[in-house]
Each structure stands twice: as C-alpha cells, then as structure tokens.
Motif scaffolding. Structure first.
Motif, PDB file in Angstrom:
ATOM      1  N   ASP A   6      29.545  -6.082  -1.755  1.00 12.93           N
ATOM      2  CA  ASP A   6      28.168  -5.596  -1.861  1.00 12.93           C
ATOM      3  C   ASP A   6      27.260  -6.521  -1.063  1.00 12.93           C
ATOM      4  N   THR A  26      29.403  -1.893   0.420  1.00 16.29           N
ATOM      5  CA  THR A  26      28.178  -1.165   0.060  1.00 16.29           C
ATOM      6  C   THR A  26      26.989  -1.988   0.518  1.00 16.29           C
ATOM      7  N   ASN A  28      22.439  -1.763   0.717  1.00 18.95           N
ATOM      8  CA  ASN A  28      21.236  -1.043   0.271  1.00 18.95           C
ATOM      9  C   ASN A  28      20.065  -1.595   1.079  1.00 18.95           C
ATOM     10  N   LYS A  88      24.603   7.060   1.324  1.00 22.72           N
ATOM     11  CA  LYS A  88      24.175   6.660  -0.026  1.00 22.72           C
ATOM     12  C   LYS A  88      22.834   7.328  -0.327  1.00 22.72           C
ATOM     13  N   SER A 132      27.424   5.435  -8.345  1.00 13.98           N
ATOM     14  CA  SER A 132      27.173   3.999  -8.542  1.00 13.98           C
ATOM     15  C   SER A 132      26.314   3.711  -9.774  1.00 13.98           C
ATOM     16  N   PHE A 134      24.743   1.045 -12.196  1.00 18.49           N
ATOM     17  CA  PHE A 134      24.357  -0.354 -11.944  1.00 18.49           C
ATOM     18  C   PHE A 134      24.578  -1.208 -13.198  1.00 18.49           C
ATOM     19  N   ARG A 137      22.124  -4.344 -13.788  1.00 16.61           N
ATOM     20  CA  ARG A 137      20.725  -3.978 -14.086  1.00 16.61           C
ATOM     21  C   ARG A 137      20.597  -3.344 -15.463  1.00 16.61           C
ATOM     22  N   ALA A 168      28.644  -0.811  -9.792  1.00 13.13           N
ATOM     23  CA  ALA A 168      27.778  -1.578  -8.881  1.00 13.13           C
ATOM     24  C   ALA A 168      26.944  -2.572  -9.683  1.00 13.13           C
ATOM     25  N   SER A 169      26.168  -3.362  -8.959  1.00 14.31           N
ATOM     26  CA  SER A 169      25.330  -4.395  -9.576  1.00 14.31           C
ATOM     27  C   SER A 169      26.199  -5.319 -10.443  1.00 14.31           C
ATOM     28  N   ARG A 171      27.778  -8.823 -11.371  1.00 10.82           N
ATOM     29  CA  ARG A 171      27.175 -10.153 -11.286  1.00 10.82           C
ATOM     30  C   ARG A 171      28.158 -11.299 -11.514  1.00 10.82           C
ATOM     31  N   THR A 188      32.073  -2.840  -6.710  1.00 14.09           N
ATOM     32  CA  THR A 188      31.450  -3.472  -5.549  1.00 14.09           C
ATOM     33  C   THR A 188      30.717  -4.717  -6.006  1.00 14.09           C
TER      34      THR A 188
HETATM   35  C1  E4P Z   1      25.248  -1.326  -4.686  1.00 13.85           C
HETATM   36  O1  E4P Z   1      25.559  -0.252  -4.347  1.00 13.85           O
HETATM   37  C2  E4P Z   1      23.959  -1.630  -5.334  1.00 13.85           C
HETATM   38  O2  E4P Z   1      22.921  -1.327  -4.458  1.00 13.85           O
HETATM   39  C3  E4P Z   1      23.949  -3.065  -5.755  1.00 13.85           C
HETATM   40  O3  E4P Z   1      25.191  -3.333  -6.383  1.00 13.85           O
HETATM   41  C4  E4P Z   1      22.793  -3.468  -6.619  1.00 13.85           C
HETATM   42  O4  E4P Z   1      23.026  -4.778  -7.087  1.00 13.85           O
HETATM   43  P1  E4P Z   1      21.875  -5.686  -7.715  1.00 13.85           P
HETATM   44  O5  E4P Z   1      21.473  -5.090  -9.020  1.00 13.85           O
HETATM   45  O6  E4P Z   1      22.517  -7.027  -7.894  1.00 13.85           O
HETATM   46  O7  E4P Z   1      20.740  -5.705  -6.733  1.00 13.85           O
END
Ligand code: E4P
Length: 220
Positions: A6, A26, A28, A88, A132, A134, A137, A168-169, A171, A188
């Motif tokens: 990512d 991925t 953004n 996307k 995706s 998140f 988040r 996604a997102s 950490r 990702t």
């Molecule tokens: C991937 O597709 C997302 O845009 C990304 O994982 C967002 O991650 P973040 O919440 O750490 O910004």
C-alpha cells in the motif's frame, strides 16, 4: 491470501517485489501526493513505472472524479495505461453505477472507502473485482475492523459473490495475521508491516546459537 503493498513509493515497491512475495500494489490520492506526484502526465507516468515493477501484479489506480461520466472517462484512461491496472472507485452512488459499467466492459475495479457490510453487498452486486474495507480506520473509531472482514467474508461465501475481499488500511503485522484468519482474499499493507512478519526473538536467538555452534565445531 495475496499480498499487495500500500504505497506509491517506487523503492518500497521494488524492495517488496525483490522479496518474491508481492502480488500487487494499491495507491490512493494521498499516497500519490506523499510522493509529490502532480499533474496528469506525471501521475500516469508514475502508474506506468509501478506497473513495470510488479509486471503481472495488479495495480490499483484511483479516480478523482465523483460523477458517473467523470469516473468512466478517468477509469478508461487509467485502464489503457497497462493490462495490470485496476480502477479504484469510491463507494458512492455514481461509483457503484460506474463499477457496474466497468464490469460490463471487462475493466477491473477496486471499490474503496468501504466501512460496512451493506456497502460490501452493493459493491459485489455491481461486480467489483476487489472490495477494500478499511480495517485500521474502523479501529480508529473504536469499532472492530477485523470483525468487519469476518462479516463480509461470511456473507460473500454464503451468497457466492466473486468479489475479492482486499483488507486495506492495515497498520501492523498482527492485522495481517488477523485478516488472513478472518477470510480476506488479499491484504494491502505498508512495507513495515510486511517486514514485521519476519520478526521473532526466538528466531534471532536460535540463529545466533546455530552460528556460534558451527564456529565452535570448526575450531575442533
Ligand atoms: C488502500 O487501498 C487504502 O487507500 C489504504 O489502505 C488506506 O490506508 P490508511 O487508512 O492507512 O490511510
């Protein structure tokens, strides 16, 4: 489970690719901005450079438009850049309409900014290639991102939806393990989380001992 990185940083993508375990990338708009990529020609050239590094791996390139016509125009231009581009598209009304249209044209999509099982059902019905949710988040607002992956995985399996769940997102290395257990098809994550999977103190201690014992055996 497939591994995507990512980031829009070319050296991080190369480092992950060199590990031999990378299935895609991925990006953004925030990740592109972090690399100071501005202007459509530079943005497109950067996506091309990413596609060249991962070759067969899927590369998600996000549209900026939020209206149906704009999303279609941008998505068609992005899809033309390379065979491994995945368009996307945000989880909004015109985004869902656009995903349906892209699907009918054989253009693959990644439905982004997903935070609920209801949104996941809609994206699958529209024919998204990837979804995706998140994870990080969702955790940030004290809900449970991994529970969301579990819920979507159960629904997709029960309903026979073909859309792949792309957690996604992410950490941390723990998130990767939890996403795998929850039924994600793809994860990702930042390079640091992928590399974090390597670490275990018992591995370091064990290797040190093996090498010391080997040295001792050489000394007779
Ligand atoms: C991937 O597709 C997302 O845009 C990304 O994982 C967002 O991650 P973040 O919440 O750490 O910004």
């Amino acid at each position: 489970m497939k591994f995507f990185i990512d980031t829009a940083n070319l050296s991080e993508i190369k480092e992950a690719q060199d590990l031999g375990i990378l299935d895609g990338v991925t990006t953004n708009p925030s990740l592109m901005a972090k690399e100071k990529i501005t202007g459509q020609a530079n943005v497109f050239a950067h996506y091309k450079a990413i596609c060249d590094i991962v070759e067969d791996g899927d590369v998600s390139a996000e549209v900026i438009s939020t209206d149906f016509e704009g999303i279609i125009k941008e998505g068609k231009e992005l899809a033309k850049l390379a065979d491994n581009i995945v368009v996307k598209v945000p989880m909004i009304k015109d985004g869902i309409k656009a995903i349906k249209w892209f699907d009918s044209e054989g253009i693959r999509t990644n439905c982004t900014l997903v935070f609920s099982a209801g949104q996941a059902i809609l994206a699958a019905k529209a024919g998204a290639t990837y979804l995706s949710p998140f994870v990080g988040r969702v955790d940030d607002v004290t809900w449970d991102g991994i529970k969301l992956i579990e819920e979507i995985a159960a629904i997709y399996s029960m309903q026979g939806y073909m859309t792949e769940i792309l957690a996604a997102s992410i950490r941390s290395p723990l998130h990767i393990v939890q996403a795998a257990k929850a039924g994600a098809d793809v994860v990702t994550c930042p390079l640091s989380s992928i590399m974090g999977l390597l670490n275990h103190p018992l591995t370091d201690i064990g290797l040190k001992k093996f090498l010391e014992d080997h040295q001792k055996s050489l000394q007779g």
